[in-house]
Design a protein around this motif. Structure first.
Motif, PDB file in Angstrom:
ATOM      1  N   UNK A  70       3.608   9.146  11.061  1.00  0.00           N
ATOM      2  CA  UNK A  70       3.252   7.722  11.080  1.00  0.00           C
ATOM      3  C   UNK A  70       4.090   7.063  12.167  1.00  0.00           C
ATOM      4  N   UNK A  71       3.747   5.833  12.501  1.00  0.00           N
ATOM      5  CA  UNK A  71       4.540   5.045  13.452  1.00  0.00           C
ATOM      6  C   UNK A  71       5.466   4.122  12.669  1.00  0.00           C
ATOM      7  N   UNK A  72       6.606   3.785  13.263  1.00  0.00           N
ATOM      8  CA  UNK A  72       7.559   2.920  12.566  1.00  0.00           C
ATOM      9  C   UNK A  72       7.109   1.462  12.526  1.00  0.00           C
ATOM     10  N   UNK A  73       6.343   1.045  13.535  1.00  0.00           N
ATOM     11  CA  UNK A  73       5.935  -0.366  13.605  1.00  0.00           C
ATOM     12  C   UNK A  73       4.721  -0.625  12.715  1.00  0.00           C
ATOM     13  N   UNK A  74       4.565  -1.903  12.322  1.00  0.00           N
ATOM     14  CA  UNK A  74       3.413  -2.246  11.480  1.00  0.00           C
ATOM     15  C   UNK A  74       2.143  -2.448  12.300  1.00  0.00           C
ATOM     16  N   UNK A  75       2.302  -3.048  13.464  1.00  0.00           N
ATOM     17  CA  UNK A  75       1.169  -3.266  14.363  1.00  0.00           C
ATOM     18  C   UNK A  75       1.705  -3.203  15.785  1.00  0.00           C
ATOM     19  N   UNK A  76       0.813  -3.218  16.759  1.00  0.00           N
ATOM     20  CA  UNK A  76       1.281  -3.292  18.136  1.00  0.00           C
ATOM     21  C   UNK A  76       0.443  -2.443  19.068  1.00  0.00           C
ATOM     22  N   UNK A  77       0.881  -2.410  20.311  1.00  0.00           N
ATOM     23  CA  UNK A  77       0.150  -1.678  21.333  1.00  0.00           C
ATOM     24  C   UNK A  77       0.562  -0.206  21.306  1.00  0.00           C
ATOM     25  N   UNK A  79      -1.615   2.843  20.798  1.00  0.00           N
ATOM     26  CA  UNK A  79      -2.926   3.484  20.624  1.00  0.00           C
ATOM     27  C   UNK A  79      -2.781   4.871  19.993  1.00  0.00           C
ATOM     28  N   UNK A  80      -3.605   5.119  19.008  1.00  0.00           N
ATOM     29  CA  UNK A  80      -3.605   6.437  18.368  1.00  0.00           C
ATOM     30  C   UNK A  80      -2.659   6.555  17.202  1.00  0.00           C
ATOM     31  N   UNK A  81      -1.932   5.478  16.883  1.00  0.00           N
ATOM     32  CA  UNK A  81      -0.926   5.557  15.828  1.00  0.00           C
ATOM     33  C   UNK A  81      -1.415   4.944  14.514  1.00  0.00           C
ATOM     34  N   UNK A  82      -0.704   5.255  13.447  1.00  0.00           N
ATOM     35  CA  UNK A  82      -1.025   4.784  12.100  1.00  0.00           C
ATOM     36  C   UNK A  82       0.272   4.289  11.460  1.00  0.00           C
ATOM     37  N   UNK A  83       0.221   3.153  10.762  1.00  0.00           N
ATOM     38  CA  UNK A  83       1.449   2.598  10.179  1.00  0.00           C
ATOM     39  C   UNK A  83       1.623   3.040   8.727  1.00  0.00           C
ATOM     40  N   UNK A  84       2.840   2.812   8.227  1.00  0.00           N
ATOM     41  CA  UNK A  84       3.137   3.140   6.828  1.00  0.00           C
ATOM     42  C   UNK A  84       2.231   2.340   5.888  1.00  0.00           C
ATOM     43  N   UNK A  85       2.025   1.046   6.195  1.00  0.00           N
ATOM     44  CA  UNK A  85       1.197   0.210   5.314  1.00  0.00           C
ATOM     45  C   UNK A  85      -0.243   0.717   5.276  1.00  0.00           C
ATOM     46  N   UNK A  86      -0.724   1.219   6.407  1.00  0.00           N
ATOM     47  CA  UNK A  86      -2.096   1.764   6.437  1.00  0.00           C
ATOM     48  C   UNK A  86      -2.195   2.984   5.530  1.00  0.00           C
ATOM     49  N   UNK A  87      -1.168   3.810   5.541  1.00  0.00           N
ATOM     50  CA  UNK A  87      -1.176   5.004   4.685  1.00  0.00           C
ATOM     51  C   UNK A  87      -1.108   4.598   3.208  1.00  0.00           C
ATOM     52  N   UNK A  88      -0.264   3.643   2.907  1.00  0.00           N
ATOM     53  CA  UNK A  88      -0.127   3.195   1.513  1.00  0.00           C
ATOM     54  C   UNK A  88      -1.457   2.611   1.032  1.00  0.00           C
ATOM     55  N   UNK A  89      -2.090   1.817   1.880  1.00  0.00           N
ATOM     56  CA  UNK A  89      -3.378   1.218   1.502  1.00  0.00           C
ATOM     57  C   UNK A  89      -4.421   2.286   1.206  1.00  0.00           C
ATOM     58  N   UNK A  90      -4.312   3.420   1.926  1.00  0.00           N
ATOM     59  CA  UNK A  90      -5.276   4.506   1.726  1.00  0.00           C
ATOM     60  C   UNK A  90      -4.964   5.327   0.478  1.00  0.00           C
TER      61      UNK A  90
END
Ligand code: PGA
Length: 255
Positions: A70-77, A79-90
């Motif tokens: 996963x990426x450490x940031x929640x959002x940003x530029x 490309x191709x990355x996924x955040x911790x919150x996105x994984x938790x939501x899934x």
């Protein structure tokens, strides 16, 4: 002394279409005893595209589902990355961080892991932080220095009272995918050293934190490795692609 429940995690790496994941999960569930009778926690670390398939099929089974990065940031530029919150939501429960293959091929750094590990914890994911030395480092007597650096950096921004929520996987690089498993003594020595490093931050956390061994674990060598006092489970690559092997390794945790 707190009881550390063994943990056997299968790391699919680059394997597992949704069709393969469906077949695998159905088969695994027929092979594992009910969650309350399992001698170990069982988890699957799967590609992003197979996460929802595994989550759906394993719901209520107690088998944990982890992402492989996963990426450490929640959002940003990024490309191709996924955040911790996105994984938790899934519905993902855990994430592998710093696997040596990502360090080697994808430029994963200890500096990035210093941010990723606390970001995963803050979002409610259990990080599985991978560490381990190369063959050259071991031969040069540099194993401890390497582990001190990787553990020091990877856990630096984790508060003492969250350390025990991290799972560490000690995976000597020379043993990954080579069939050259570490001897039980070597695995024990390195993992005891990892635990001592954590103890220098918090003895209480070091007693509870689980440290897994990874590198050519198979049903045939699992009992001996898992019997070592500091080895709390295994991160299993190649052998985990056969659900029967993974179930046998999980059964081996009973001793
Ligand atoms: P292996 O891989 O079991 O195929 O050696 C372990 C890992 O990379 O996690």
């Amino acid at each position: 002394m707190p009881e550390r429940r063994p943990y056997i995690a299968g790391n699919w790496k680059l394997w597992g279409t949704r069709a393969q994941a469906t077949e695998y999960c159905r088969r695994l569930l027929t092979l594992l005893p009910e969650a309350s009778r399992r001698p170990a926690d069982v988890g699957l670390c799967v590609p992003f595209t197979a996460l929802d398939t595994c989550i759906e099929l394993l719901q209520g089974s107690g088998v944990l589902v982890a992402a492989q990065n996963m990426h450490a940031e929640e959002t940003g530029a990024f490309t191709g990355e996924v955040s911790a919150a996105m994984l938790v939501e899934a519905g993902v429960q855990s994430v592998v961080l710093g696997h040596s293959e990502r360090r080697q091929h994808d430029g994963e750094t200890d500096r990035a892991l210093q941010e990723k590990v606390p970001a995963a914890l803050a979002a409610g994911l259990q990080p599985i932080l991978c560490v381990g030395e190369t063959e050259a480092e071991r031969e040069a007597g540099d194993m401890q220095r390497k582990l001190r650096h990787q553990i020091g950096e990877g856990l630096e921004e984790v508060a003492d009272d969250r350390l025990a929520d991290v799972v560490v996987a000690y995976e000597p690089i020379w043993a990954i995918g080579t069939g050259q498993v570490a001897t039980p003594d070597l695995a024990q020595e390195a993992i005891a050293f990892v635990r001592a490093l954590v103890a220098s931050r918090s003895e209480e956390a070091a007693e509870s934190l689980r440290v897994l061994y990874g590198g050519s674990v198979k049903p045939e060598n699992a009992v001996e490795i898992l019997a070592q006092p500091d080895v709390d489970g295994a991160l299993v690559g190649g052998a985990s692609l056969d659900p029967e092997s993974l179930a046998r390794i999980a059964a081996a945790a009973a001793g």
